[in-house]
Design a protein around this motif. Structure first.
Motif, PDB file in Angstrom:
ATOM      1  N   TRP A 143       0.857  -1.180   0.000  1.00  0.00           N
ATOM      2  CA  TRP A 143       0.000   0.000   0.000  1.00  0.00           C
ATOM      3  C   TRP A 143       0.897   1.236   0.000  1.00  0.00           C
ATOM      4  CZ3 TRP A 143       1.005   3.271   3.988  1.00  0.00           C
ATOM      5  CH2 TRP A 143       1.621   2.717   5.113  1.00  0.00           C
ATOM      6  N   GLY A 144       0.346   2.352  -0.439  1.00  0.00           N
ATOM      7  CA  GLY A 144       1.122   3.592  -0.432  1.00  0.00           C
ATOM      8  C   GLY A 144       0.186   4.779  -0.332  1.00  0.00           C
ATOM      9  N   THR A 145       0.599   5.778   0.426  1.00  0.00           N
ATOM     10  CA  THR A 145      -0.156   7.038   0.492  1.00  0.00           C
ATOM     11  C   THR A 145       0.855   8.182   0.440  1.00  0.00           C
ATOM     12  OG1 THR A 145      -0.119   6.893   2.914  1.00  0.00           O
ATOM     13  CG2 THR A 145      -2.150   6.201   1.823  1.00  0.00           C
ATOM     14  N   THR A 146       0.399   9.365   0.059  1.00  0.00           N
ATOM     15  CA  THR A 146       1.310  10.512   0.050  1.00  0.00           C
ATOM     16  C   THR A 146       0.712  11.692   0.795  1.00  0.00           C
ATOM     17  OG1 THR A 146       0.427  11.147  -2.096  1.00  0.00           O
ATOM     18  CG2 THR A 146       2.563  10.099  -2.108  1.00  0.00           C
ATOM     19  N   GLU A 147       1.610  12.448   1.382  1.00  0.00           N
ATOM     20  CA  GLU A 147       1.246  13.709   2.032  1.00  0.00           C
ATOM     21  C   GLU A 147       2.311  14.702   1.613  1.00  0.00           C
ATOM     22  OE1 GLU A 147       0.958  13.420   6.285  1.00  0.00           O
ATOM     23  OE2 GLU A 147      -0.664  14.900   6.299  1.00  0.00           O
ATOM     24  N   GLY A 148       1.893  15.730   0.866  1.00  0.00           N
ATOM     25  CA  GLY A 148       2.882  16.660   0.320  1.00  0.00           C
ATOM     26  C   GLY A 148       3.821  15.901  -0.598  1.00  0.00           C
ATOM     27  N   ASN A 149       5.120  16.053  -0.374  1.00  0.00           N
ATOM     28  CA  ASN A 149       6.125  15.376  -1.203  1.00  0.00           C
ATOM     29  C   ASN A 149       6.555  14.035  -0.633  1.00  0.00           C
ATOM     30  OD1 ASN A 149       6.345  17.082  -3.310  1.00  0.00           O
ATOM     31  ND2 ASN A 149       8.257  18.070  -2.655  1.00  0.00           N
TER      32      ASN A 149
END
Ligand code: NAD
Length: 357
Positions: A132-138
Motif C-alpha cells: 500500500w502507499g499514500t502521500t502527504e505533500g512530497n
C-alpha cells in the motif's frame, strides 16, 4: 553457467482471480457470493462515467460512486473517500481503474477494514501485491500488509482497450520492471522467478504489438496476463535499488510508470554484474544477449520515454535523489555508492545507453 542449488522461503498471497474477456459481467453474482450488498465504486475523475456504468451493472448492490482517486493516493483523498464510505454505509469497495484507484481501495481496506474488489484497467499490477502507499505533500509512505490484497480481482482485458497507446506502453514497461527486477534478484524464491520470467517473456512479445494493434483484444489479453504475472512477482518477490529510486523520484512528483520505464535499463545494467546467471536468464526472456541493452532497445522501439529530463525531473534534483535514496538501509545485490548512483542518474537523466558502472 549454472545456478546454486535452491534454498528458499516462499510466502504466498491470498489471490482470488477471474481472468477473461467479458468477465466484468460476473461482478453482480460475485458480490452476492461474497455476501456484499453495498459497494462503493471507486475511480479517477477521468473514469467517472465508467464507474457509474459499473454501479448500474451491480444495481441495488451499489451504495454509490467516489470518483476522486488520484496518483500516489493523497491522504486528503483517502479521508474524503472514508467519509463517503461511512456516509453511504458501504460494506466494500470496487476499484475500477489503474494503480491509483486500486491504491485507494487498498487504503480503505487498511484503514476501515473494507473488503476490496479490484477491476484493473491498466497494467500497473497493484491488485496482485500487498503493498500500500499514500502521500502527504512530497512524502510517500509505503508498506506491506496482506489486508490490502483485494478479496477479488476481475481481469477483463476488454476494459484496457481504451487505454491510450502511450499509457499502455509506460504501464506495460512498469509491469516489465516489476518482473525484470525479480528475475535478476538471486534472493527471490524460484517460484517467484518463474512467474517473473514468464511475465518478461509475455510482455516483451506483447508490447511491440500494443503499438501496432492497440485495439486487438488478443494483444490486450496478453498484456494484461503479463501484468498479472508481473504483479504476482512484485507481490511475492523483492524490491531493491530500482524501486528505491522510483519511490524517491515519485515523491518528487515524477510520474510513476514513466519513471520505472526510464530507470529500468540503467538499474538492470547496474545489477547485472552481481548476478550474471540471472542476468543471462533475463536476457534470454527478452530475446537478447544483454538484458539492459535489450530493455533499452525495447523501450526505444515502442516510443517510450528514455530520459528523466523528459518526464519532469530537473538536473538539480538528482543530488537530493541520491541522498534520499541512501538515507536508509537498502538491500541490493551490487554495492550502492554515492559516486555510482550519481553516474547512473546522470545517464538516466540524459537518456544515455545503460552501462555497468
Ligand atoms: P493511474 O491509475 O494513475 O491511471 C492513469 C490515468 O489513466 C488515469 O487518468 C486513469 O483514469 C486513466 N485510465 C486508466 N485506465 C484507463 C483505460 N482503460 N482507458 C482510459 N484511461 C484509463 O496509473 P497507473 O500507472 O495504473 O497507476 C499508477 C499508481 O499505481 C501509482 O500511484 C503507483 O504508485 C501505484 N502502483 C502501486 C503498486 C502496488 O503494488 N501498490 C504497483 C504498481 C503501481
Amino acid at each position: 553457467m549454472t545456478s546454486a542449488p535452491p534454498t528458499f522461503q516462499y510466502l504466498g498471497l491470498p489471490w482470488n482471480l477471474i481472468f477473461g474477456a467479458g468477465t466484468l459481467a460476473r461482478l453482480p453474482t460475485e458480490l452476492d457470493r461474497m455476501g456484499l450488498a453495498r459497494a462503493l465504486v471507486l475511480s479517477t475523475p477521468e473514469q467517472a462515467d465508467d464507474a457509474r456504468g459499473v454501479a448500474n451493472l451491480i444495481g441495488e448492490r451499489a451504495a454509490g460512486v467516489f470518483a476522486g482517486a488520484a496518483m500516489h493516493v493523497p491522504l486528503d483523498t483517502v479521508a474524503a473517500a472514508e467519509r463517503t464510505a461511512s456516509d453511504l454505509r458501504a460494506d466494500c469497495s470496487v476499484a475500477f481503474g489503474g494503480g491509483s484507484t486500486t491504491g485507494l481501495g487498498k487504503a480503505l481496506a487498511l484503514r476501515l477494514g473494507l473488503p476490496n474488489i479490484a477491476i484493473p484497467t491498466t497494467y500497473a499490477g497493484s491488485e496482485m501485491t500487498n503493498i500500500w502507499g499514500t502521500t502527504e505533500g512530497n512524502c510517500k509512505t509505503t508498506g506491506r500488509d496482506n489486508r490490502v490484497v483485494p478479496d477479488l480481482t476481475i481481469y477483463d482485458p476488454d476494459l484496457t482497450v481504451s487505454l491510450p497507446v502511450s499509457l499502455s506502453v509506460t504501464s506495460g514497461l512498469n509491469a516489465m520492471a516489476q518482473a525484470a527486477v525479480n528475475v535478476l534478484d538471486e534472493d527471490v524464491a524460484p517460484i517467484v522467478a518463474l512467474m517473473a520470467e514468464e511475465a518478461v517473456r509475455v510482455l516483451a512479445s506483447a508490447l511491440p504489438k500494443i503499438v501496432t494493434n492497440p485495439t486487438d483484444p488478443v494483444v490486450r489479453a496478453e498484456m494484461l496476463y503479463g501484468a498479472c504475472l508481473a504483479g504476482a512477482a512484485l507481490g511475492t518477490g523483492a524490491t531493491s535499488l530500482h524501486h528505491r529510486l522510483c519511490h524517491v523520484l515519485g515523491g518528487l512528483g515524477a510520474p510513476h510508470a514513466e519513471t520505472h520505464t526510464v530507470l529500468l535499463p540503467h538499474t538492470t545494467a547496474y545489477n547485472s554484474n552481481a548476478t550474471p546467471y540471472r542476468a543471462a536468464r533475463l536476457a534470454r526472456a527478452l530475446g537478447g544477449d544483454d538484458a539492459a541493452l535489450a530493455l533499452a532497445e525495447l523501450a526505444r522501439s515502442i516510443g517510450a520515454p528514455v530520459a528523466l529530463a523528459e518526464i519532469g525531473i530537473a538536473e538539480n534534483q538528482l543530488g537530493l535523489v541520491v541522498t534520499t535514496a541512501l538515507a536508509s538501509p537498502l538491500r541490493n545485490a551490487e554495492a550502492v555508492t554515492v559516486d555510482r548512483l550519481n553516474r547512473l542518474l546522470d545517464n538516466a537523466f540524459h537518456g544515455r545507453a545503460p552501462e555497468r558502472i
